[in-house]
Design an enzyme around this catalytic site. Structure first.
Site, mmCIF file in Angstrom:
data_model
loop_
_atom_site.group_PDB
_atom_site.id
_atom_site.type_symbol
_atom_site.label_atom_id
_atom_site.label_comp_id
_atom_site.label_asym_id
_atom_site.label_seq_id
_atom_site.Cartn_x
_atom_site.Cartn_y
_atom_site.Cartn_z
ATOM 1 N N HIS A 95 59.657 -68.855 -6.134
ATOM 2 C CA HIS A 95 60.674 -68.141 -6.919
ATOM 3 C C HIS A 95 60.490 -66.658 -6.673
ATOM 4 C CE1 HIS A 95 63.707 -68.667 -10.113
ATOM 5 N NE2 HIS A 95 63.413 -67.416 -10.426
ATOM 6 N N ASP A 173 65.673 -70.055 -21.898
ATOM 7 C CA ASP A 173 65.759 -69.056 -20.822
ATOM 8 C C ASP A 173 67.199 -68.893 -20.368
ATOM 9 O OD1 ASP A 173 64.816 -67.241 -18.677
ATOM 10 O OD2 ASP A 173 65.558 -68.840 -17.395
ATOM 11 N N ARG A 180 70.374 -61.105 -21.203
ATOM 12 C CA ARG A 180 69.733 -59.963 -20.525
ATOM 13 C C ARG A 180 70.663 -59.362 -19.490
ATOM 14 N NH1 ARG A 180 65.080 -62.473 -17.716
ATOM 15 N NH2 ARG A 180 64.656 -60.390 -16.933
ATOM 16 N N SER A 195 60.657 -65.628 -17.954
ATOM 17 C CA SER A 195 61.863 -66.283 -17.472
ATOM 18 C C SER A 195 61.553 -67.108 -16.223
ATOM 19 C CB SER A 195 62.913 -65.207 -17.151
ATOM 20 O OG SER A 195 63.947 -65.712 -16.373
ATOM 21 N N LYS A 199 60.936 -71.697 -16.218
ATOM 22 C CA LYS A 199 61.669 -72.662 -15.371
ATOM 23 C C LYS A 199 60.718 -73.361 -14.408
ATOM 24 C CE LYS A 199 64.696 -69.524 -13.884
ATOM 25 N NZ LYS A 199 64.958 -68.387 -14.748
HETATM 26 N N1 URA Z 1 64.399 -64.601 -11.790
HETATM 27 C C1 URA Z 1 64.385 -65.215 -13.001
HETATM 28 O O1 URA Z 1 64.452 -66.439 -13.088
HETATM 29 N N2 URA Z 1 64.291 -64.447 -14.092
HETATM 30 C C2 URA Z 1 64.203 -63.111 -14.047
HETATM 31 O O2 URA Z 1 64.102 -62.483 -15.069
HETATM 32 C C3 URA Z 1 64.226 -62.474 -12.788
HETATM 33 C C4 URA Z 1 64.322 -63.260 -11.663
#
Ligand code: URA
Length: 439
Positions: A95, A173, A180, A195, A199
Protein backbone atom coordinates in the site's frame (compact mmCIF):
# COMPACT_ATOMS: atom_id res chain seq x y z
CA UNK A 1 -42.00 7.66 20.51
CA UNK A 2 -38.25 8.36 20.19
CA UNK A 3 -36.01 6.03 22.14
CA UNK A 4 -32.86 7.44 23.71
CA UNK A 5 -30.04 4.94 24.08
CA UNK A 6 -27.58 5.55 26.89
CA UNK A 7 -24.25 6.72 25.47
CA UNK A 8 -21.15 6.29 27.64
CA UNK A 9 -19.45 9.38 26.16
CA UNK A 10 -20.40 12.48 24.21
CA UNK A 11 -18.79 13.86 21.08
CA UNK A 12 -18.21 17.47 22.26
CA UNK A 13 -16.13 16.24 25.23
CA UNK A 14 -14.05 13.94 23.03
CA UNK A 15 -13.48 16.76 20.52
CA UNK A 16 -12.61 19.22 23.30
CA UNK A 17 -10.09 16.78 24.81
CA UNK A 18 -8.18 16.57 21.56
CA UNK A 19 -8.70 20.23 20.63
CA UNK A 20 -7.03 21.20 23.89
CA UNK A 21 -4.07 18.90 23.27
CA UNK A 22 -5.12 16.06 25.57
CA UNK A 23 -4.76 12.31 25.10
CA UNK A 24 -7.90 10.39 24.16
CA UNK A 25 -8.58 7.40 26.40
CA UNK A 26 -9.08 3.93 24.93
CA UNK A 27 -12.73 4.15 25.95
CA UNK A 28 -13.19 7.49 24.19
CA UNK A 29 -11.59 6.18 21.00
CA UNK A 30 -13.66 2.98 21.02
CA UNK A 31 -16.82 4.94 21.63
CA UNK A 32 -16.27 7.61 19.00
CA UNK A 33 -15.42 5.04 16.32
CA UNK A 34 -18.37 2.86 17.19
CA UNK A 35 -20.63 5.91 17.49
CA UNK A 36 -19.54 7.19 14.10
CA UNK A 37 -20.11 3.80 12.50
CA UNK A 38 -23.60 3.67 14.10
CA UNK A 39 -24.40 7.25 13.07
CA UNK A 40 -24.60 8.55 16.67
CA UNK A 41 -21.51 10.67 16.06
CA UNK A 42 -22.30 12.96 13.13
CA UNK A 43 -20.12 13.95 10.18
CA UNK A 44 -19.76 17.49 11.55
CA UNK A 45 -18.51 16.13 14.88
CA UNK A 46 -16.11 13.67 13.27
CA UNK A 47 -14.86 16.47 11.00
CA UNK A 48 -14.11 18.61 14.04
CA UNK A 49 -12.34 15.71 15.75
CA UNK A 50 -10.30 14.96 12.62
CA UNK A 51 -9.22 18.59 12.43
CA UNK A 52 -8.25 18.50 16.12
CA UNK A 53 -6.20 15.33 15.47
CA UNK A 54 -4.68 17.00 12.41
CA UNK A 55 -3.62 19.98 14.52
CA UNK A 56 -2.64 18.24 17.77
CA UNK A 57 -1.46 14.81 16.61
CA UNK A 58 -1.77 11.52 18.49
CA UNK A 59 0.48 9.48 20.76
CA UNK A 60 1.61 6.02 19.63
CA UNK A 61 -0.86 4.46 22.06
CA UNK A 62 -3.71 6.55 20.60
CA UNK A 63 -2.76 5.61 17.00
CA UNK A 64 -2.64 1.94 17.95
CA UNK A 65 -6.06 2.08 19.60
CA UNK A 66 -7.59 4.21 16.82
CA UNK A 67 -6.34 1.68 14.25
CA UNK A 68 -7.67 -1.26 16.29
CA UNK A 69 -11.04 0.48 16.60
CA UNK A 70 -11.15 1.01 12.83
CA UNK A 71 -10.30 -2.65 12.20
CA UNK A 72 -12.96 -3.59 14.76
CA UNK A 73 -15.60 -1.52 12.97
CA UNK A 74 -15.92 -4.28 10.37
CA UNK A 75 -15.01 -7.83 9.47
CA UNK A 76 -11.50 -9.28 9.11
CA UNK A 77 -10.85 -11.60 6.17
CA UNK A 78 -8.89 -14.77 6.67
CA UNK A 79 -7.62 -16.68 3.66
CA UNK A 80 -5.05 -18.76 5.54
CA UNK A 81 -6.75 -22.01 4.55
CA UNK A 82 -6.20 -21.44 0.81
CA UNK A 83 -3.67 -23.81 -0.76
CA UNK A 84 -1.96 -24.18 -4.12
CA UNK A 85 -0.49 -27.65 -4.75
CA UNK A 86 -0.95 -28.33 -1.04
CA UNK A 87 1.10 -25.27 0.01
CA UNK A 88 -0.49 -22.25 1.75
CA UNK A 89 -0.79 -19.25 -0.54
CA UNK A 90 1.88 -16.58 -0.01
CA UNK A 91 -0.64 -13.80 0.69
CA UNK A 92 1.14 -10.47 0.45
CA UNK A 93 0.09 -6.91 -0.31
CA UNK A 94 1.50 -3.40 -0.67
CA UNK A 95 0.00 0.00 0.00
CA UNK A 96 1.21 3.47 -0.81
CA UNK A 97 0.68 6.49 1.41
CA UNK A 98 -0.51 8.41 -1.65
CA UNK A 99 1.21 10.07 -4.56
CA UNK A 100 0.87 11.76 -7.94
CA UNK A 101 0.98 9.46 -10.95
CA UNK A 102 1.32 6.57 -8.51
CA UNK A 103 -0.11 3.82 -10.68
CA UNK A 104 2.31 1.23 -9.30
CA UNK A 105 -0.35 -1.15 -7.98
CA UNK A 106 -1.58 -1.74 -11.54
CA UNK A 107 1.62 -3.31 -12.92
CA UNK A 108 2.82 -4.54 -9.50
CA UNK A 109 -0.05 -6.85 -8.60
CA UNK A 110 0.21 -8.89 -11.84
CA UNK A 111 4.01 -9.07 -11.55
CA UNK A 112 3.68 -10.53 -8.06
CA UNK A 113 0.92 -12.91 -9.22
CA UNK A 114 3.14 -14.08 -12.07
CA UNK A 115 5.90 -14.78 -9.54
CA UNK A 116 3.63 -17.15 -7.63
CA UNK A 117 2.43 -15.05 -4.67
CA UNK A 118 -1.20 -14.04 -4.08
CA UNK A 119 -2.42 -10.49 -3.48
CA UNK A 120 -5.63 -9.65 -1.62
CA UNK A 121 -5.71 -5.88 -2.13
CA UNK A 122 -8.25 -3.56 -0.51
CA UNK A 123 -7.62 -0.39 -2.51
CA UNK A 124 -8.83 3.17 -2.16
CA UNK A 125 -10.21 6.01 -4.22
CA UNK A 126 -8.60 9.38 -4.85
CA UNK A 127 -7.75 11.39 -1.75
CA UNK A 128 -7.00 15.11 -1.97
CA UNK A 129 -4.51 15.77 -4.77
CA UNK A 130 -3.57 12.06 -5.04
CA UNK A 131 -5.22 9.49 -7.27
CA UNK A 132 -6.83 6.23 -6.16
CA UNK A 133 -6.30 2.77 -7.64
CA UNK A 134 -10.03 2.06 -7.77
CA UNK A 135 -10.85 5.23 -9.72
CA UNK A 136 -8.12 4.28 -12.19
CA UNK A 137 -9.16 0.65 -12.63
CA UNK A 138 -12.82 1.57 -12.96
CA UNK A 139 -11.94 3.47 -16.12
CA UNK A 140 -11.65 0.02 -17.73
CA UNK A 141 -15.10 -0.71 -19.13
CA UNK A 142 -17.01 -3.16 -16.94
CA UNK A 143 -14.38 -3.41 -14.20
CA UNK A 144 -15.90 -3.56 -10.75
CA UNK A 145 -14.17 -3.34 -7.41
CA UNK A 146 -17.38 -4.10 -5.49
CA UNK A 147 -16.89 -7.84 -5.20
CA UNK A 148 -17.96 -10.26 -2.50
CA UNK A 149 -15.70 -12.05 -0.07
CA UNK A 150 -16.56 -15.30 -1.84
CA UNK A 151 -15.38 -13.86 -5.14
CA UNK A 152 -12.18 -12.54 -3.58
CA UNK A 153 -11.47 -16.05 -2.20
CA UNK A 154 -12.18 -17.63 -5.55
CA UNK A 155 -9.92 -15.20 -7.41
CA UNK A 156 -7.08 -15.71 -4.92
CA UNK A 157 -7.41 -19.43 -5.40
CA UNK A 158 -7.82 -19.41 -9.19
CA UNK A 159 -5.64 -16.55 -10.41
CA UNK A 160 -3.80 -15.20 -7.34
CA UNK A 161 -5.22 -11.71 -6.82
CA UNK A 162 -8.23 -9.49 -6.24
CA UNK A 163 -8.32 -5.68 -6.07
CA UNK A 164 -11.44 -4.59 -4.26
CA UNK A 165 -13.20 -1.76 -2.48
CA UNK A 166 -12.84 -2.24 1.26
CA UNK A 167 -16.62 -2.75 1.66
CA UNK A 168 -17.14 -4.39 5.06
CA UNK A 169 -13.45 -4.08 5.95
CA UNK A 170 -12.80 -1.17 8.30
CA UNK A 171 -16.03 0.64 7.29
CA UNK A 172 -15.12 3.43 9.69
CA UNK A 173 -12.10 4.16 7.50
CA UNK A 174 -14.29 4.41 4.42
CA UNK A 175 -16.41 7.11 6.05
CA UNK A 176 -13.48 8.91 7.62
CA UNK A 177 -11.44 8.73 4.38
CA UNK A 178 -14.27 10.37 2.44
CA UNK A 179 -14.62 13.03 5.13
CA UNK A 180 -10.87 13.74 5.21
CA UNK A 181 -10.92 14.16 1.44
CA UNK A 182 -13.28 17.14 1.71
CA UNK A 183 -12.22 18.68 5.04
CA UNK A 184 -8.51 19.33 4.39
CA UNK A 185 -7.49 16.74 6.98
CA UNK A 186 -5.59 14.32 4.77
CA UNK A 187 -2.02 15.33 5.63
CA UNK A 188 -1.89 13.86 9.11
CA UNK A 189 0.50 11.09 10.20
CA UNK A 190 -1.91 9.40 12.67
CA UNK A 191 -4.79 9.57 10.19
CA UNK A 192 -2.74 8.20 7.29
CA UNK A 193 -1.13 5.43 9.36
CA UNK A 194 -4.44 4.27 10.83
CA UNK A 195 -6.28 4.53 7.50
CA UNK A 196 -3.72 2.47 5.61
CA UNK A 197 -3.17 -0.10 8.33
CA UNK A 198 -6.85 -0.63 9.24
CA UNK A 199 -7.57 -1.81 5.68
CA UNK A 200 -4.36 -3.79 5.39
CA UNK A 201 -4.79 -5.57 8.72
CA UNK A 202 -8.37 -6.51 7.87
CA UNK A 203 -7.91 -7.69 4.27
CA UNK A 204 -6.27 -11.06 4.94
CA UNK A 205 -2.69 -10.43 3.74
CA UNK A 206 -0.11 -12.38 5.76
CA UNK A 207 2.70 -9.93 5.00
CA UNK A 208 2.87 -6.37 3.82
CA UNK A 209 5.08 -3.82 2.06
CA UNK A 210 4.42 -0.10 2.39
CA UNK A 211 5.48 2.64 0.03
CA UNK A 212 5.91 5.73 2.19
CA UNK A 213 6.13 8.76 -0.07
CA UNK A 214 8.48 11.68 0.60
CA UNK A 215 8.41 15.15 -0.93
CA UNK A 216 6.21 17.85 -2.42
CA UNK A 217 3.58 15.49 -3.87
CA UNK A 218 3.33 13.37 -0.71
CA UNK A 219 0.93 14.10 2.12
CA UNK A 220 3.90 14.35 4.48
CA UNK A 221 6.61 16.44 2.88
CA UNK A 222 9.80 15.83 4.83
CA UNK A 223 11.89 12.72 4.91
CA UNK A 224 11.75 12.76 8.72
CA UNK A 225 7.92 12.73 8.72
CA UNK A 226 7.73 10.06 6.04
CA UNK A 227 10.24 7.94 7.95
CA UNK A 228 8.19 8.31 11.13
CA UNK A 229 5.03 7.36 9.23
CA UNK A 230 6.75 4.29 7.79
CA UNK A 231 8.10 3.28 11.19
CA UNK A 232 4.65 3.73 12.79
CA UNK A 233 2.99 1.54 10.15
CA UNK A 234 5.73 -1.11 10.23
CA UNK A 235 5.39 -1.31 14.03
CA UNK A 236 1.59 -1.53 13.77
CA UNK A 237 1.80 -4.37 11.23
CA UNK A 238 4.37 -6.32 13.20
CA UNK A 239 2.38 -5.84 16.43
CA UNK A 240 -0.58 -7.46 14.65
CA UNK A 241 1.58 -10.41 13.57
CA UNK A 242 1.74 -9.28 9.93
CA UNK A 243 5.44 -9.00 8.93
CA UNK A 244 5.68 -5.50 7.47
CA UNK A 245 8.38 -3.50 5.68
CA UNK A 246 8.46 -0.11 4.03
CA UNK A 247 10.32 1.69 1.29
CA UNK A 248 10.73 5.46 1.48
CA UNK A 249 10.35 6.72 -2.07
CA UNK A 250 10.61 10.07 -3.77
CA UNK A 251 7.39 11.94 -4.57
CA UNK A 252 8.83 15.34 -5.43
CA UNK A 253 7.95 14.90 -9.09
CA UNK A 254 5.15 12.82 -10.63
CA UNK A 255 5.74 9.13 -11.23
CA UNK A 256 5.80 8.30 -14.92
CA UNK A 257 4.52 10.52 -17.72
CA UNK A 258 0.80 10.45 -16.98
CA UNK A 259 -1.39 11.54 -14.08
CA UNK A 260 -5.13 10.85 -14.03
CA UNK A 261 -7.32 7.76 -14.30
CA UNK A 262 -7.48 6.13 -17.77
CA UNK A 263 -4.16 7.72 -18.82
CA UNK A 264 -2.45 5.93 -15.92
CA UNK A 265 -4.03 2.60 -16.86
CA UNK A 266 -2.70 3.05 -20.40
CA UNK A 267 0.79 3.74 -19.07
CA UNK A 268 0.59 0.69 -16.79
CA UNK A 269 -0.28 -1.43 -19.82
CA UNK A 270 2.89 -0.10 -21.48
CA UNK A 271 4.88 -1.28 -18.46
CA UNK A 272 3.20 -4.70 -18.56
CA UNK A 273 4.07 -4.89 -22.26
CA UNK A 274 7.76 -4.55 -21.35
CA UNK A 275 8.08 -0.77 -21.94
CA UNK A 276 6.87 2.27 -20.00
CA UNK A 277 8.73 4.98 -18.09
CA UNK A 278 11.92 3.92 -16.31
CA UNK A 279 10.83 5.22 -12.88
CA UNK A 280 7.55 3.28 -12.95
CA UNK A 281 9.41 0.11 -13.92
CA UNK A 282 12.07 0.66 -11.24
CA UNK A 283 9.58 1.16 -8.43
CA UNK A 284 7.36 -1.70 -9.59
CA UNK A 285 10.29 -4.11 -9.53
CA UNK A 286 11.69 -2.83 -6.22
CA UNK A 287 8.33 -3.26 -4.50
CA UNK A 288 7.80 -6.65 -6.14
CA UNK A 289 11.19 -7.88 -4.86
CA UNK A 290 10.35 -6.63 -1.38
CA UNK A 291 6.92 -8.31 -1.43
CA UNK A 292 8.31 -11.63 -2.63
CA UNK A 293 11.06 -11.51 -0.03
CA UNK A 294 8.78 -10.70 2.92
CA UNK A 295 6.37 -13.41 1.72
CA UNK A 296 9.18 -15.98 1.50
CA UNK A 297 8.90 -16.54 -2.27
CA UNK A 298 12.34 -16.96 -3.80
CA UNK A 299 14.00 -18.10 -6.97
CA UNK A 300 11.89 -15.90 -9.26
CA UNK A 301 12.79 -12.77 -11.20
CA UNK A 302 9.99 -10.15 -11.33
CA UNK A 303 11.65 -8.38 -14.29
CA UNK A 304 11.31 -11.55 -16.37
CA UNK A 305 7.51 -11.44 -15.97
CA UNK A 306 7.42 -8.04 -17.74
CA UNK A 307 9.74 -9.23 -20.49
CA UNK A 308 8.00 -12.54 -21.19
CA UNK A 309 4.39 -11.30 -20.98
CA UNK A 310 3.34 -13.45 -18.01
CA UNK A 311 2.56 -10.35 -15.91
CA UNK A 312 0.38 -9.02 -18.74
CA UNK A 313 -1.45 -12.38 -18.87
CA UNK A 314 -2.05 -12.13 -15.11
CA UNK A 315 -3.41 -8.58 -15.47
CA UNK A 316 -5.79 -9.70 -18.21
CA UNK A 317 -6.99 -12.55 -16.00
CA UNK A 318 -7.51 -10.17 -13.06
CA UNK A 319 -9.41 -7.58 -15.09
CA UNK A 320 -11.59 -10.17 -16.73
CA UNK A 321 -12.38 -11.88 -13.38
CA UNK A 322 -13.69 -8.50 -12.18
CA UNK A 323 -15.82 -7.88 -15.25
CA UNK A 324 -13.46 -5.58 -17.14
CA UNK A 325 -12.95 -5.66 -20.88
CA UNK A 326 -9.48 -4.61 -22.01
CA UNK A 327 -10.50 -5.04 -25.64
CA UNK A 328 -12.67 -1.91 -25.29
CA UNK A 329 -10.83 1.39 -25.71
CA UNK A 330 -10.03 3.28 -22.52
CA UNK A 331 -12.07 6.48 -22.08
CA UNK A 332 -10.56 9.67 -23.46
CA UNK A 333 -11.52 13.21 -22.51
CA UNK A 334 -13.58 15.34 -24.86
CA UNK A 335 -11.14 18.27 -24.71
CA UNK A 336 -7.41 18.77 -24.49
CA UNK A 337 -5.08 21.72 -24.23
CA UNK A 338 -1.31 21.66 -24.64
CA UNK A 339 1.19 23.90 -22.86
CA UNK A 340 4.23 24.60 -24.99
CA UNK A 341 7.68 25.95 -24.22
CA UNK A 342 8.09 29.69 -24.64
CA UNK A 343 11.85 29.20 -25.00
CA UNK A 344 14.34 26.39 -25.44
CA UNK A 345 16.66 24.86 -22.85
CA UNK A 346 16.37 21.99 -20.42
CA UNK A 347 13.25 20.90 -18.55
CA UNK A 348 13.67 21.96 -14.94
CA UNK A 349 12.04 20.41 -11.91
CA UNK A 350 8.33 19.47 -12.04
CA UNK A 351 6.40 19.89 -8.80
CA UNK A 352 4.26 16.80 -8.20
CA UNK A 353 1.85 18.77 -6.00
CA UNK A 354 1.19 21.31 -8.77
CA UNK A 355 0.50 18.49 -11.23
CA UNK A 356 -1.69 16.61 -8.72
CA UNK A 357 -3.79 19.70 -8.06
CA UNK A 358 -4.07 20.45 -11.79
CA UNK A 359 -5.34 16.91 -12.43
CA UNK A 360 -7.80 17.22 -9.57
CA UNK A 361 -9.07 20.52 -11.03
CA UNK A 362 -9.47 18.85 -14.42
CA UNK A 363 -12.02 16.51 -12.82
CA UNK A 364 -10.01 13.35 -12.07
CA UNK A 365 -10.68 13.71 -8.30
CA UNK A 366 -13.55 14.74 -6.05
CA UNK A 367 -14.55 17.83 -4.12
CA UNK A 368 -17.64 16.25 -2.52
CA UNK A 369 -17.96 12.76 -1.02
CA UNK A 370 -19.19 10.21 -3.55
CA UNK A 371 -18.88 12.59 -6.52
CA UNK A 372 -18.18 10.99 -9.92
CA UNK A 373 -14.70 11.35 -11.30
CA UNK A 374 -13.91 11.94 -14.96
CA UNK A 375 -12.10 8.87 -16.24
CA UNK A 376 -10.52 10.71 -19.17
CA UNK A 377 -9.26 13.71 -17.15
CA UNK A 378 -5.55 14.03 -16.54
CA UNK A 379 -2.18 15.41 -17.57
CA UNK A 380 0.50 14.00 -19.85
CA UNK A 381 4.05 15.13 -19.10
CA UNK A 382 6.00 15.36 -22.38
CA UNK A 383 9.37 16.46 -21.04
CA UNK A 384 10.91 15.07 -17.84
CA UNK A 385 13.37 17.02 -15.69
CA UNK A 386 16.75 17.19 -17.39
CA UNK A 387 15.44 16.52 -20.92
CA UNK A 388 16.16 19.02 -23.73
CA UNK A 389 13.33 21.36 -24.72
CA UNK A 390 13.04 23.18 -28.07
CA UNK A 391 11.09 26.48 -28.29
CA UNK A 392 7.39 25.82 -28.98
CA UNK A 393 7.65 22.14 -28.02
CA UNK A 394 4.80 20.49 -26.06
CA UNK A 395 5.52 20.28 -22.31
CA UNK A 396 2.18 19.15 -20.85
CA UNK A 397 -1.16 18.11 -22.35
CA UNK A 398 -4.22 18.60 -20.16
CA UNK A 399 -7.39 16.53 -20.64
CA UNK A 400 -10.94 17.10 -19.40
CA UNK A 401 -14.58 16.70 -20.43
CA UNK A 402 -15.36 20.16 -19.02
CA UNK A 403 -13.17 22.78 -20.73
CA UNK A 404 -14.08 25.49 -18.22
CA UNK A 405 -11.69 23.62 -15.92
CA UNK A 406 -8.60 24.38 -18.02
CA UNK A 407 -8.08 27.84 -16.49
CA UNK A 408 -7.87 26.55 -12.90
CA UNK A 409 -5.66 23.64 -13.90
CA UNK A 410 -3.24 25.83 -15.85
CA UNK A 411 -3.07 28.17 -12.85
CA UNK A 412 -2.09 25.21 -10.62
CA UNK A 413 0.64 24.17 -13.06
CA UNK A 414 1.92 27.71 -13.40
CA UNK A 415 5.04 27.97 -11.26
CA UNK A 416 5.14 24.18 -10.85
CA UNK A 417 7.77 23.75 -13.57
CA UNK A 418 10.43 25.70 -15.40
CA UNK A 419 12.48 25.46 -18.55
CA UNK A 420 16.10 26.24 -17.74
CA UNK A 421 17.91 28.35 -20.30
CA UNK A 422 20.98 26.90 -22.06
CA UNK A 423 24.10 27.19 -19.92
CA UNK A 424 22.21 27.11 -16.60
CA UNK A 425 22.69 24.05 -14.33
CA UNK A 426 20.26 21.15 -14.92
CA UNK A 427 17.97 20.18 -12.01
CA UNK A 428 19.32 17.68 -9.53
CA UNK A 429 17.17 14.57 -9.37
CA UNK A 430 17.73 12.44 -6.26
CA UNK A 431 17.23 8.68 -6.03
CA UNK A 432 13.72 7.28 -6.44
CA UNK A 433 14.19 4.78 -3.62
CA UNK A 434 15.50 6.63 -0.61
CA UNK A 435 15.53 4.00 2.09
CA UNK A 436 14.15 0.71 3.31
CA UNK A 437 12.64 0.20 6.74
CA UNK A 438 12.40 -3.29 8.13
CA UNK A 439 11.33 -4.51 11.53
N1 URA B 1 -3.97 5.65 1.59
C1 URA B 1 -4.93 5.36 2.51
O1 URA B 1 -5.54 4.29 2.47
N2 URA B 1 -5.19 6.28 3.45
C2 URA B 1 -4.54 7.45 3.54
O2 URA B 1 -4.81 8.21 4.42
C3 URA B 1 -3.55 7.74 2.58
C4 URA B 1 -3.28 6.80 1.61
Amino acid sequence: MTEFAFESHDAPTVIRTKRDGGILSDAQIDWVMDGYTRGVVHDAQMSALLMAIFLKGMSTAEITRWTAAMVGSGVRFDFDDLRRDGTPLALVDKHSTGGVGDKITIPLVPVVMACGAAVPQAAGRGLGHTGGTLDKLESIEGFTAEISKAQIRQQLQDIGAAIFAAGDLAPADRKIYALRDVTATTESLPLIASSVMSKKLAEGARSLVLDSKVGRGAFLKTEAESRELARTMVDLGNAYGVPTRALLTDMNRPLGNTVGNAVEVAESLDVLAGGGPADVVELTLALAREMLDVAGVDGVDPAATLADGTAMDCFRALVSAQGGDLARPLPTAAHSETLTATHGGTMGDIDAMAVGLAVWRLGAGRSAPGARVQFGAGVRVHRRPGEPVAPGEALFTLYTDTPERFGGAVAELDGGFSVIAAGEPAPEVGPLIIDRITS
